[in-house]
Enzyme design. Structure first.
Site, PDB file in Angstrom:
ATOM      1  N   THR A  57       0.886  -1.336   0.082  1.00 27.25           N
ATOM      2  CA  THR A  57      -0.141  -0.061  -0.120  1.00 27.25           C
ATOM      3  C   THR A  57       0.890   1.417  -0.035  1.00 27.25           C
ATOM      4  O   THR A  57       1.958   1.159   0.535  1.00 27.25           O
ATOM      5  CB  THR A  57      -0.951  -0.083   1.281  1.00 27.25           C
ATOM      6  OG1 THR A  57      -0.095   0.172   2.188  1.00 27.25           O
ATOM      7  CG2 THR A  57      -1.987  -1.304   1.308  1.00 27.25           C
TER       8      THR A  57
ATOM      9  N   GLU B 243      -5.767  -3.080  -0.970  1.00 27.76           N
ATOM     10  CA  GLU B 243      -6.348  -4.339   0.163  1.00 27.76           C
ATOM     11  C   GLU B 243      -7.687  -5.031  -0.520  1.00 27.76           C
ATOM     12  O   GLU B 243      -7.943  -6.052  -0.053  1.00 27.76           O
ATOM     13  CB  GLU B 243      -6.784  -3.809   1.348  1.00 27.76           C
ATOM     14  CG  GLU B 243      -5.620  -3.247   2.270  1.00 27.76           C
ATOM     15  CD  GLU B 243      -5.278  -1.943   2.058  1.00 27.76           C
ATOM     16  OE1 GLU B 243      -5.484  -1.452   1.022  1.00 27.76           O
ATOM     17  OE2 GLU B 243      -4.404  -1.422   3.094  1.00 27.76           O
TER      18      GLU B 243
ATOM     19  N   LYS C 105     -13.358  18.288  11.158  1.00 26.92           N
ATOM     20  CA  LYS C 105     -14.058  18.143  12.349  1.00 26.92           C
ATOM     21  C   LYS C 105     -14.502  19.507  12.484  1.00 26.92           C
ATOM     22  O   LYS C 105     -13.564  20.367  13.206  1.00 26.92           O
ATOM     23  CB  LYS C 105     -13.629  17.184  13.195  1.00 26.92           C
ATOM     24  CG  LYS C 105     -13.521  16.140  12.653  1.00 26.92           C
ATOM     25  CD  LYS C 105     -12.990  15.042  14.181  1.00 26.92           C
ATOM     26  CE  LYS C 105     -12.746  13.910  13.333  1.00 26.92           C
ATOM     27  NZ  LYS C 105     -11.483  13.454  12.735  1.00 26.92           N
TER      28      LYS C 105
ATOM     29  N   TRP D 197     -19.032  17.171  10.778  1.00 27.30           N
ATOM     30  CA  TRP D 197     -18.168  16.682   9.917  1.00 27.30           C
ATOM     31  C   TRP D 197     -18.364  17.456   8.575  1.00 27.30           C
ATOM     32  O   TRP D 197     -19.338  17.631   7.935  1.00 27.30           O
ATOM     33  CB  TRP D 197     -18.001  15.366   9.570  1.00 27.30           C
ATOM     34  CG  TRP D 197     -17.335  14.396  10.844  1.00 27.30           C
ATOM     35  CD1 TRP D 197     -16.901  14.815  11.999  1.00 27.30           C
ATOM     36  CD2 TRP D 197     -17.267  13.171  10.778  1.00 27.30           C
ATOM     37  NE1 TRP D 197     -16.545  13.957  12.586  1.00 27.30           N
ATOM     38  CE2 TRP D 197     -16.836  12.615  11.911  1.00 27.30           C
ATOM     39  CE3 TRP D 197     -17.874  11.910   9.859  1.00 27.30           C
ATOM     40  CZ2 TRP D 197     -16.247  11.362  12.242  1.00 27.30           C
ATOM     41  CZ3 TRP D 197     -17.306  10.756  10.162  1.00 27.30           C
ATOM     42  CH2 TRP D 197     -16.800  10.322  11.414  1.00 27.30           C
TER      43      TRP D 197
HETATM   44  P1  AMP Z   1      -5.100   2.811  -3.032  1.00 33.50           P
HETATM   45  O1  AMP Z   1      -4.828   1.459  -2.001  1.00 33.50           O
HETATM   46  O2  AMP Z   1      -3.619   3.334  -2.983  1.00 33.50           O
HETATM   47  O3  AMP Z   1      -5.786   2.727  -4.211  1.00 33.50           O
HETATM   48  O4  AMP Z   1      -6.018   3.806  -2.259  1.00 33.50           O
HETATM   49  C1  AMP Z   1      -7.192   3.358  -1.738  1.00 33.50           C
HETATM   50  C2  AMP Z   1      -7.962   4.779  -1.305  1.00 33.50           C
HETATM   51  O5  AMP Z   1      -7.954   5.610  -2.057  1.00 33.50           O
HETATM   52  C3  AMP Z   1      -9.244   4.378  -0.727  1.00 33.50           C
HETATM   53  O6  AMP Z   1      -9.495   3.914   0.736  1.00 33.50           O
HETATM   54  C4  AMP Z   1      -9.963   5.725  -0.858  1.00 33.50           C
HETATM   55  O7  AMP Z   1      -9.603   6.507   0.223  1.00 33.50           O
HETATM   56  C5  AMP Z   1      -9.262   6.127  -2.056  1.00 33.50           C
HETATM   57  N1  AMP Z   1     -10.046   5.910  -3.223  1.00 33.50           N
HETATM   58  C6  AMP Z   1     -10.084   5.256  -4.184  1.00 33.50           C
HETATM   59  N2  AMP Z   1     -11.052   5.669  -5.101  1.00 33.50           N
HETATM   60  C7  AMP Z   1     -11.748   6.466  -4.714  1.00 33.50           C
HETATM   61  C8  AMP Z   1     -12.885   7.266  -5.302  1.00 33.50           C
HETATM   62  N3  AMP Z   1     -13.390   7.004  -6.296  1.00 33.50           N
HETATM   63  N4  AMP Z   1     -13.273   8.146  -4.688  1.00 33.50           N
HETATM   64  C9  AMP Z   1     -12.694   8.797  -3.468  1.00 33.50           C
HETATM   65  N5  AMP Z   1     -11.519   8.112  -2.927  1.00 33.50           N
HETATM   66  C10 AMP Z   1     -11.192   6.970  -3.534  1.00 33.50           C
END
Ligand code: AMP
Length: 545
Positions: free
Chosen positions: A185, A330, A439, A444
């Site tokens: 990640t 994940e 916050k 929120w």
């Molecule tokens: P990653 O594992 O780097 O792809 O990051 C995942 C995170 O990206 C998620 O937990 C979200 O916080 C954010 N994320 C992924 N897709 C979206 C989306 N369409 N809109 C907002 N946040 C997103």
């Protein structure tokens, strides 16, 4: 009593076998790193994947060994995925945009034995090679003619490595729960953590990817994943194209608007996928050049929230249907995709666009819920925010080598770290990462919603909202804007613009203009760095008392 159906393991090698056998002439086209276009077929890809598997066995690799790639979206990277996973080893994709220390940490933690890397990344790896403790050899993803001088240990060209093999290879059969891929990640805090995919999770995810209400990939499609293979497996697309027989187009190094427009139109791309920052570049290029987008039908936007203005530009100006999706490394990564249901079909054009800014409905195979901080379920009313939790066939159960301890509760739910609402039709909307939500006075404010509203302003290229400490309200929003080239944005102008778009108490306390925003290695706005940049900043509402 057990059913009497054939118990064949779900293996990734079946995907490339299927593609080569039933869609053998379907093409994989790449903007090659060495220049020009490379094109060949699924049948060619199968033979070369088998040569990869043979070469790995010759070099002593076996089941479970980690073999790393620091590589762009190219045909060679696809061959590596199938070759490595197919023979039972683990294809570990490393993001070349990470800091050198993170790459060192990840490669050592994974205990990678071989590193395959594209030409542009040689200097990056030469600088850290002394710290990469477990790597026995480096393979440069090119041929001998383009092979540069390098100090990397035992370095050979990819083509010379695989040309020594004959491709006469039988994929082994093994337990479908065997590990197949590893992806760390991007972790904005703490050390990166490895997500270890299995053959089973990958194949099940592939089925889900192609469904009509997810990415709707079919044999008629030409698919361009701009999202990198090192970012959550290019969202599963190089597997889904094999399962469906779609043509695959790979952009290599080229993510700028002009290259993408040319690639899309020249190859007849019908579906493409990437993060919002890529689409900003493409849409800007289309606007400036007045060029069209060929026969592109669908664009998948994920990784970060798609602002309404972006959805509108694709749908109204370019007649391209937007699929807004959400997921995580994940989650392999698909969690939700925004496609209509019968009940939403009657909405007006504007309401449809607003609905599309939500991240969508859960894909079959993933369960989803929102809870309060005590773990109690919250209602699906489209208004109540809660911690978004998921479980399913392609959701991680633990991180590689136990990093971070247990990550699911006793019922198997994984807390995504996102805060979201879910409406009565099951459409989920991300409010924020839990650490980014603002916050204010016990309530929120969604930074994502404010950003989306600000991005609709014609003079705004990019926007980010962060919470700034406030003695009375705890935090108040600061809107940080990158104006479009040659444009100016004033605070008052922006507040007037936002006034009828968000609740009054959500209006930012200040607006700051910058020339660029910090981004993460996967192209998202790096809120932590932005907060650091503004850590000594005092809001005018505090200064003025
Ligand atoms: P990653 O594992 O780097 O792809 O990051 C995942 C995170 O990206 C998620 O937990 C979200 O916080 C954010 N994320 C992924 N897709 C979206 C989306 N369409 N809109 C907002 N946040 C997103």
């Amino acid at each position: 009593m057990k059913g009497l159906m054939q118990d064949r393991p779900l293996l990734i090698s079946h995907l490339i076998e299927h593609a080569a056998t039933y869609h053998g002439t379907s093409e994989i086209v790449t903007l090659a790193v060495e220049g020009g276009k490379h094109r060949y077929t699924n049948a060619d890809c199968r033979i070369r994947s088998k040569k990869v598997a043979q070469a790995m066995e010759r070099l002593g690799m076996g089941i479970g060994d980690r073999i790393a790639t620091l590589a762009l979206n190219t045909y060679r990277h696809v061959e590596l995925w199938y070759g490595i996973a197919g023979m039972g080893a683990v294809a570990h994709t490393i993001n070349p945009r990470l800091f050198a220390e993170q790459i060192i940490f990840i490669a050592n933690h994974a205990e990678d034995r071989i590193l395959f890397l594209d030409l542009p990344f040689i200097p990056l790896i030469e600088a850290v090679a002394d710290h990469l403790k477990t790597i026995e050899r480096y393979v440069i993803l090119t041929d001998d003619a383009h092979m540069p001088e390098t100090q990397l240990a035992n370095a050979v060209s990819y083509e010379s490595l695989i040309e020594a093999e004959d491709g006469d290879y039988q994929w082994p059969e093994f337990d479908e729960c065997t590990a197949s891929g590893l992806c760390y990640t991007s972790g904005t805090t703490g050390d990166p953590k490895g997500v270890l995919y299995s053959h089973r999770s990958t194949v099940l995810h592939t089925f889900a990817c192609a469904l009509t209400d997810t990415l709707a990939i079919s044999a008629k499609d030409t698919v361009l994943p701009i999202v990198p293979m090192f970012h959550a497996s290019a969202w599963g697309i190089p597997y889904a194209t094999c399962a469906t027989g779609a043509k695959l187009v790979m952009p290599g190094l080229h993510h700028d608007g002009e290259s993408l427009q040319k690639l899309i139109t020249s190859e007849g791309v019908t579906m493409t996928a990437g993060v919002p920052t890529v689409w900003l570049m493409l849409l800007n290029y289309l606007e400036q050049s007045g060029t069209g987008i060929g026969c592109l039908e669908r664009v998948l936007i994920g990784g970060a929230a798609a602002p309404e203005s972006m959805i509108e530009a694709f749908e109204k100006k370019h007649d391209v249907r937007v699929f807004h999706a959400w997921g995580m490394t994940e989650m392999s990564p698909l969690g939700t995709v925004n496609t209509p249901v019968r009940a939403t079909l009657g909405l007006s054009g504007e309401q449809q666009i607003a609905l599309k800014s939500k991240q969508g409905r859960t894909v079959y195979g993933v369960e989803m819920k929102i809870t309060d901080d005590q773990g109690a379920d919250l209602p699906w009313d489209g208004r109540t925010f809660g911690n978004l939790k998921v479980r399913g066939w392609w959701v991680a159960q633990a991180y590689f080598r136990g990093a971070g301890g247990s990550i699911t509760d006793e019922d198997g739910w994984f807390d995504t770290g996102d805060v979201a609402t879910i409406d009565e039709h099951g459409f989920m909307q991300i409010t924020d990462r839990s650490k980014d939500v603002i916050k204010s006075g016990g309530e929120w404010i969604s930074s994502i919603e404010l950003e989306s509203a600000a991005m609709a302003h014609l003079d705004v290229a990019e926007a980010a909202v962060i919470g700034i400490p406030h003695p009375k309200w705890d935090e108040r929003p600061l809107l940080v804007i990158v104006p479009k080239e040659g444009a100016t944005v004033t605070k008052q102008g922006m507040l007037d613009f936002l006034e009828d778009k968000v609740a009054k108490w959500w209006l930012p306390d200040d607006v700051a203009c910058v020339t660029e925003l910090p981004h993460t290695a996967t192209g998202k706005v790096h809120k932590m760095t932005l907060r650091k940049q503004f850590k000594d900043y005092t809001l005018p509402t505090v200064r003025e008392g």
